[in-house]
Design a protein around this motif. Structure first.
Motif, mmCIF file in Angstrom:
data_model
loop_
_atom_site.group_PDB
_atom_site.id
_atom_site.type_symbol
_atom_site.label_atom_id
_atom_site.label_comp_id
_atom_site.label_asym_id
_atom_site.label_seq_id
_atom_site.Cartn_x
_atom_site.Cartn_y
_atom_site.Cartn_z
ATOM 1 N N ASP A 1 0.812 -1.225 0.000
ATOM 2 C CA ASP A 1 0.000 0.000 0.000
ATOM 3 C C ASP A 1 0.841 1.269 0.000
ATOM 4 O O ASP A 1 0.418 2.304 -0.508
ATOM 5 N N ALA A 2 2.015 1.201 0.625
ATOM 6 C CA ALA A 2 2.873 2.376 0.768
ATOM 7 C C ALA A 2 4.302 1.886 0.958
ATOM 8 O O ALA A 2 4.530 0.699 1.203
ATOM 9 N N ALA A 3 5.259 2.825 0.845
ATOM 10 C CA ALA A 3 6.657 2.441 1.011
ATOM 11 C C ALA A 3 7.456 3.579 1.613
ATOM 12 O O ALA A 3 7.188 4.751 1.346
ATOM 13 N N VAL A 4 8.444 3.202 2.432
ATOM 14 C CA VAL A 4 9.448 4.131 2.943
ATOM 15 C C VAL A 4 10.760 3.653 2.348
ATOM 16 O O VAL A 4 11.190 2.521 2.607
ATOM 17 N N LEU A 5 11.373 4.510 1.533
ATOM 18 C CA LEU A 5 12.542 4.109 0.765
ATOM 19 C C LEU A 5 13.762 4.968 1.080
ATOM 20 O O LEU A 5 13.672 6.198 1.046
ATOM 21 N N ASP A 6 14.880 4.310 1.333
ATOM 22 C CA ASP A 6 16.168 4.995 1.362
ATOM 23 C C ASP A 6 16.598 5.130 -0.103
ATOM 24 O O ASP A 6 16.257 4.294 -0.934
ATOM 25 N N VAL A 7 17.323 6.178 -0.444
ATOM 26 C CA VAL A 7 17.718 6.404 -1.837
ATOM 27 C C VAL A 7 18.931 5.575 -2.225
ATOM 28 O O VAL A 7 18.922 4.859 -3.217
ATOM 29 N N VAL B 1 7.254 7.431 0.445
ATOM 30 C CA VAL B 1 7.985 8.423 1.229
ATOM 31 C C VAL B 1 9.455 8.050 1.130
ATOM 32 O O VAL B 1 9.827 6.906 1.389
ATOM 33 N N VAL B 2 10.280 9.010 0.727
ATOM 34 C CA VAL B 2 11.715 8.780 0.654
ATOM 35 C C VAL B 2 12.330 9.310 1.938
ATOM 36 O O VAL B 2 12.064 10.445 2.347
ATOM 37 N N TYR B 3 13.124 8.463 2.584
ATOM 38 C CA TYR B 3 13.779 8.803 3.855
ATOM 39 C C TYR B 3 15.263 8.598 3.656
ATOM 40 O O TYR B 3 15.723 7.464 3.592
ATOM 41 N N THR B 4 16.008 9.679 3.501
ATOM 42 C CA THR B 4 17.379 9.561 3.048
ATOM 43 C C THR B 4 18.339 10.475 3.793
ATOM 44 O O THR B 4 17.934 11.516 4.297
ATOM 45 N N GLY B 5 19.580 10.071 3.816
ATOM 46 C CA GLY B 5 20.632 10.912 4.355
ATOM 47 C C GLY B 5 21.293 11.738 3.272
ATOM 48 O O GLY B 5 22.111 12.602 3.551
ATOM 49 N N SER B 6 20.941 11.481 2.011
ATOM 50 C CA SER B 6 21.530 12.233 0.898
ATOM 51 C C SER B 6 20.734 13.505 0.640
ATOM 52 O O SER B 6 19.783 13.827 1.347
ATOM 53 N N SER B 7 21.088 14.198 -0.408
ATOM 54 C CA SER B 7 20.485 15.507 -0.684
ATOM 55 C C SER B 7 19.115 15.427 -1.340
ATOM 56 O O SER B 7 18.486 16.453 -1.563
ATOM 57 N N GLY B 8 18.646 14.268 -1.660
ATOM 58 C CA GLY B 8 17.324 14.160 -2.274
ATOM 59 C C GLY B 8 17.257 13.020 -3.263
ATOM 60 O O GLY B 8 18.013 12.062 -3.186
ATOM 61 N N LEU B 9 16.349 13.172 -4.219
ATOM 62 C CA LEU B 9 16.133 12.135 -5.217
ATOM 63 C C LEU B 9 17.184 12.199 -6.322
ATOM 64 O O LEU B 9 17.709 13.274 -6.613
ATOM 65 N N PRO B 10 17.453 11.064 -6.971
ATOM 66 C CA PRO B 10 18.359 11.078 -8.111
ATOM 67 C C PRO B 10 17.832 11.998 -9.213
ATOM 68 O O PRO B 10 16.628 12.264 -9.294
ATOM 69 N N SER B 11 18.710 12.432 -10.067
ATOM 70 C CA SER B 11 18.378 13.360 -11.144
ATOM 71 C C SER B 11 17.185 12.878 -11.965
ATOM 72 O O SER B 11 17.135 11.724 -12.390
ATOM 73 N N GLY B 12 16.231 13.771 -12.156
ATOM 74 C CA GLY B 12 15.059 13.492 -12.972
ATOM 75 C C GLY B 12 13.894 12.869 -12.238
ATOM 76 O O GLY B 12 12.752 12.998 -12.662
ATOM 77 N N VAL B 13 14.144 12.185 -11.140
ATOM 78 C CA VAL B 13 13.071 11.481 -10.421
ATOM 79 C C VAL B 13 12.098 12.472 -9.796
ATOM 80 O O VAL B 13 10.882 12.303 -9.875
ATOM 81 N N GLY B 14 12.606 13.529 -9.187
ATOM 82 C CA GLY B 14 11.743 14.533 -8.578
ATOM 83 C C GLY B 14 10.849 15.227 -9.591
ATOM 84 O O GLY B 14 9.698 15.538 -9.296
ATOM 85 N N GLU B 15 11.362 15.431 -10.788
ATOM 86 C CA GLU B 15 10.564 16.053 -11.837
ATOM 87 C C GLU B 15 9.432 15.134 -12.293
ATOM 88 O O GLU B 15 8.330 15.591 -12.589
ATOM 89 N N ARG B 16 9.704 13.834 -12.377
ATOM 90 C CA ARG B 16 8.675 12.874 -12.783
ATOM 91 C C ARG B 16 7.647 12.615 -11.682
ATOM 92 O O ARG B 16 6.509 12.250 -11.977
ATOM 93 N N GLY C 1 2.898 10.321 9.585
ATOM 94 C CA GLY C 1 2.042 11.312 8.941
ATOM 95 C C GLY C 1 2.280 11.390 7.448
ATOM 96 O O GLY C 1 1.326 11.499 6.662
ATOM 97 N N GLU C 2 3.530 11.318 7.033
ATOM 98 C CA GLU C 2 3.841 11.383 5.599
ATOM 99 C C GLU C 2 3.409 10.109 4.876
ATOM 100 O O GLU C 2 2.999 10.161 3.717
ATOM 101 N N ILE C 3 3.477 8.951 5.532
ATOM 102 C CA ILE C 3 2.962 7.714 4.929
ATOM 103 C C ILE C 3 1.463 7.864 4.689
ATOM 104 O O ILE C 3 0.960 7.538 3.613
ATOM 105 N N GLN C 4 0.746 8.358 5.694
ATOM 106 C CA GLN C 4 -0.698 8.563 5.539
ATOM 107 C C GLN C 4 -0.993 9.525 4.396
ATOM 108 O O GLN C 4 -1.870 9.276 3.572
ATOM 109 N N ARG C 5 -0.260 10.628 4.342
ATOM 110 C CA ARG C 5 -0.483 11.622 3.301
ATOM 111 C C ARG C 5 -0.163 11.066 1.916
ATOM 112 O O ARG C 5 -0.922 11.262 0.962
#
Length: 125
Positions: free
Chosen positions: A52-58, A80-95, A113-117
């Motif tokens: 139903d949902a996922a919490v993913l490290d990048v 929900v992405v939960y990461t120690g890096s600066s964010g999503l890989p290139s292009g993923v955030g745009e998609r 809360g973010e999983i629910q959202r």
């Protein structure tokens, strides 16, 4: 709070994976995994159609999470992405502009809360 939602946890740090899993269970969710590698995550997504949902490290030891995130989003799974890096890989955030990226560490309640959202967001898409 999560009312039986099946939440895939992909995290290669065992302590963090355990913390997230415990948090989901305390919020009345069901943990799928946790899995600690890209290979395991791909296999789990391929074989388990009831996520139903996922919490993913990048960044995992064997690659970045992009193929798993793309597969889950194609199935309208809340992510929900939960990461120690600066964010999503290139292009993923745009998609996927609606995917929430949380920088480690965050307050435990925020993850739930973010999983629910995320689940509500894809539920209305």
């Amino acid at each position: 709070m999560l009312n039986g939602l099946r939440v895939l946890v992909v995290e290669d740090d065992p302590a963090i994976a355990t913390d997230i899993s415990d948090l989901i269970e305390r919020a009345e969710g069901e943990v799928v995994g946790p899995v600690g590698s890209l290979r395991e995550a791909k296999q789990t997504v391929r074989t388990d159609q009831s996520i139903d949902a996922a919490v993913l490290d990048v960044n995992l030891g064997d690659g970045d999470i992009t193929p798993v995130l793309e597969s889950l989003r194609a199935r309208n799974v809340g992510v929900v992405v939960y990461t120690g890096s600066s964010g999503l890989p290139s292009g993923v955030g745009e998609r996927h502009p609606d995917v929430v990226v949380l920088q480690k560490p965050v307050q435990p309640g925020r993850i739930v809360g973010e999983i629910q959202r995320a689940r509500r967001t894809v539920g209305t898409a």
